[in-house]
Write an enzyme that holds these catalytic residues in place. Structure first.
Site, mmCIF file in Angstrom:
data_model
loop_
_atom_site.group_PDB
_atom_site.id
_atom_site.type_symbol
_atom_site.label_atom_id
_atom_site.label_comp_id
_atom_site.label_asym_id
_atom_site.label_seq_id
_atom_site.Cartn_x
_atom_site.Cartn_y
_atom_site.Cartn_z
ATOM 1 N N GLU A 36 13.581 -1.804 45.625
ATOM 2 C CA GLU A 36 13.529 -1.185 46.958
ATOM 3 C C GLU A 36 12.115 -0.802 47.332
ATOM 4 O O GLU A 36 11.391 -0.305 46.463
ATOM 5 C CB GLU A 36 14.406 0.066 46.962
ATOM 6 C CG GLU A 36 15.850 -0.298 47.106
ATOM 7 C CD GLU A 36 16.774 0.901 47.088
ATOM 8 O OE1 GLU A 36 16.402 1.969 47.591
ATOM 9 O OE2 GLU A 36 17.879 0.743 46.560
ATOM 10 N N HIS A 90 19.861 1.922 51.794
ATOM 11 C CA HIS A 90 20.150 3.046 50.884
ATOM 12 C C HIS A 90 20.525 4.325 51.656
ATOM 13 O O HIS A 90 19.875 5.365 51.504
ATOM 14 C CB HIS A 90 18.953 3.293 49.950
ATOM 15 C CG HIS A 90 19.335 3.995 48.675
ATOM 16 N ND1 HIS A 90 18.664 3.828 47.483
ATOM 17 C CD2 HIS A 90 20.337 4.879 48.397
ATOM 18 C CE1 HIS A 90 19.215 4.575 46.542
ATOM 19 N NE2 HIS A 90 20.238 5.229 47.080
ATOM 20 N N ILE A 91 21.587 4.199 52.445
ATOM 21 C CA ILE A 91 21.984 5.347 53.289
ATOM 22 C C ILE A 91 23.416 5.805 53.016
ATOM 23 O O ILE A 91 24.007 6.505 53.834
ATOM 24 C CB ILE A 91 21.840 5.027 54.803
ATOM 25 C CG1 ILE A 91 22.594 3.739 55.175
ATOM 26 C CG2 ILE A 91 20.380 4.938 55.205
ATOM 27 C CD1 ILE A 91 22.831 3.580 56.667
ATOM 28 N N ALA A 92 23.970 5.422 51.855
ATOM 29 C CA ALA A 92 25.380 5.757 51.624
ATOM 30 C C ALA A 92 25.651 7.261 51.669
ATOM 31 O O ALA A 92 26.756 7.683 52.018
ATOM 32 C CB ALA A 92 25.857 5.160 50.303
ATOM 33 N N GLY A 125 33.449 7.224 37.773
ATOM 34 C CA GLY A 125 32.978 8.614 37.870
ATOM 35 C C GLY A 125 33.502 9.196 39.169
ATOM 36 O O GLY A 125 34.440 8.661 39.768
ATOM 37 N N ARG A 126 32.866 10.277 39.628
ATOM 38 C CA ARG A 126 33.363 10.952 40.837
ATOM 39 C C ARG A 126 33.488 9.999 42.024
ATOM 40 O O ARG A 126 34.517 9.954 42.699
ATOM 41 C CB ARG A 126 32.396 12.057 41.259
ATOM 42 C CG ARG A 126 32.343 13.256 40.351
ATOM 43 C CD ARG A 126 31.403 14.281 41.007
ATOM 44 N NE ARG A 126 31.126 15.392 40.133
ATOM 45 C CZ ARG A 126 30.174 15.367 39.196
ATOM 46 N NH1 ARG A 126 29.432 14.298 39.024
ATOM 47 N NH2 ARG A 126 29.971 16.439 38.425
ATOM 48 N N ILE A 127 32.403 9.230 42.288
ATOM 49 C CA ILE A 127 32.407 8.371 43.483
ATOM 50 C C ILE A 127 33.382 7.211 43.292
ATOM 51 O O ILE A 127 34.204 6.918 44.170
ATOM 52 C CB ILE A 127 30.976 7.874 43.795
ATOM 53 C CG1 ILE A 127 30.069 9.072 44.128
ATOM 54 C CG2 ILE A 127 30.983 6.868 44.943
ATOM 55 C CD1 ILE A 127 28.578 8.756 44.210
ATOM 56 N N THR A 137 26.791 0.217 45.986
ATOM 57 C CA THR A 137 26.187 1.421 46.581
ATOM 58 C C THR A 137 25.648 2.326 45.474
ATOM 59 O O THR A 137 25.431 3.519 45.697
ATOM 60 C CB THR A 137 27.220 2.215 47.422
ATOM 61 O OG1 THR A 137 28.360 2.498 46.605
ATOM 62 C CG2 THR A 137 27.642 1.470 48.671
ATOM 63 N N ARG A 181 22.977 1.637 42.202
ATOM 64 C CA ARG A 181 21.545 1.412 42.093
ATOM 65 C C ARG A 181 21.307 -0.098 42.038
ATOM 66 O O ARG A 181 22.059 -0.825 41.365
ATOM 67 C CB ARG A 181 20.984 2.067 40.821
ATOM 68 C CG ARG A 181 20.830 3.570 40.902
ATOM 69 C CD ARG A 181 19.721 3.987 41.870
ATOM 70 N NE ARG A 181 19.509 5.421 41.927
ATOM 71 C CZ ARG A 181 20.094 6.260 42.787
ATOM 72 N NH1 ARG A 181 20.962 5.795 43.669
ATOM 73 N NH2 ARG A 181 19.806 7.536 42.769
HETATM 74 C C1 DGY Z 1 21.813 9.512 45.046
HETATM 75 O O1 DGY Z 1 21.963 10.708 45.321
HETATM 76 O O2 DGY Z 1 21.623 9.144 43.895
HETATM 77 C C2 DGY Z 1 21.897 8.521 46.174
HETATM 78 O O3 DGY Z 1 21.554 7.252 45.794
HETATM 79 C C3 DGY Z 1 21.036 8.951 47.352
HETATM 80 O O4 DGY Z 1 21.686 9.918 48.006
#
Ligand code: DGY
Length: 321
Positions: A269, A287-289, A157-159, A238, A240
């Site tokens: 979490e 969870h700070i990406a 996907g985008r990321i 990064t 879930r």
């Molecule tokens: C999201 O947006 O889904 C990330 O996990 C948190 O910014």
């Protein structure tokens, strides 16, 4: 004047936008995640027209019951696995998310984890602070290069696509698995599609996970697949936490059958699987990406815009389906 409830303080810009649009905004006073009971009792205090929720809020039928006037739940995240979207549809409640604005930040962060893991930066930092550095040595803390490695992307996907581009610029070969093949991406960076996801596990030196959490992707990175990985391969997540079987990951790390891992997300979490903190070859972050000042601000603006549009009677741009 319509009433909006925000389940935890978010960057001020989003709150100001909602107020400037003439709405009455209530922000949870708790500096922490509201339990479901707390959220329900907060929502029952007023007749809210909209709710701005976080990925830590479980939004389901009972929560919708507590806010019967709410037309929209705007999630402050791109992921929306915390929301019962089917139930929302039945009730004609709109669910929105914040795609796009965090793509670059999460991809950069993912790549930072890859670099830190292969170059052993957290280990080196700990070593130096502990006063163990006694002078330059030819074989001190030897790491690995990214150039020449094969990076396997799960979910383009985008990321995922942006991580592919970074990998390409670092001289890595890229293979990927997704529900659909992306020929444009293949032409752009020479990425190779693997129809069988197991081939990514068998061939990659670094696997980076970018699929959304759905029933079909829970434990996509299963024990069996972790066991297909090369002994000197790394796993990065990064997306879930529940996409990776975290207990199985601890087992393969303990067995030394993979080289290392970097996780920004966890199955339960903020809890971590027992044993996970023991490994020097594992990087764990909270969870700070997407956590840069500008990106978290843009997420707040986007979530606010979704609500403003909805309350104006327009369809928000980022409705999830
Ligand atoms: C999201 O947006 O889904 C990330 O996990 C948190 O910014």
């Amino acid at each position: 004047m319509e009433k909006i409830y925000i389940t935890r303080h978010i960057p001020e810009i989003g709150i100001e936008m909602l107020k400037d649009a003439g709405h009455e905004v209530t922000v949870s006073e708790k500096d922490g995640v509201l339990s479901k009971d707390e959220l329900i009792s907060e929502l029952q205090k007023e007749e809210y027209d909209a709710v701005l929720s976080l990925l830590t809020d479980q939004i389901d039928a009972e929560v919708y019951d507590a806010a019967p006037k709410a037309k929209i739940f705007a999630n402050y995240a791109v992921g929306f696995n915390n929301i019962d979207v089917e139930e929302a549809k039945k009730r004609n409640i709109t669910i929105t998310n914040t795609p796009g604005v965090l793509t670059e930040t999460v991809a950069e962060y993912t790549f930072s984890l890859i670099l830190s893991l292969l170059h052993r930066i957290p280990e080196a930092d700990k070593f130096t602070r502990a006063g163990k550095y006694e002078g330059w040595a030819p074989e001190l803390l030897l790491g690995r290069n990214i150039a020449g490695k094969t990076i396997g992307i799960l979910g383009a996907g985008r990321i995922g696509q942006q991580v592919v581009r970074h990998a390409h610029h670092f001289g890595a070969k890229v293979i990927y698995n997704d529900i659909k093949q992306n020929e444009a991406l293949e032409q752009e960076v020479g990425a190779e599609f693997k129809k069988d996801i197991n081939d990514v596990f068998k061939e990659a030196d670094i696997i980076s996970v970018h699929v959304p959490l759905l029933p079909a992707t829970k434990h996509l990175v299963s024990k069996e697949r972790l066991e297909l990985m090369k002994e000197d391969a790394y796993l990065i997540n990064t997306s879930r936490g529940p996409v990776v079987d975290e207990k199985a990951l601890v087992e393969v790390l303990r067995a030394g059958s993979i080289k290392g891992a970097a996780l920004d997300v966890f199955e339960e979490e903020p809890k971590l699987a027992p044993g996970l903190v023991e490994f020097p070859n594992v990087i764990i972050t909270p969870h700070i990406a997407s956590a840069t000042e500008s990106t978290r601000g843009k997420m707040a603006e986007l979530a606010a815009t979704n609500i403003i549009d909805m309350l104006k009677g327009e369809k928000p741009k980022h409705v999830v389906s």
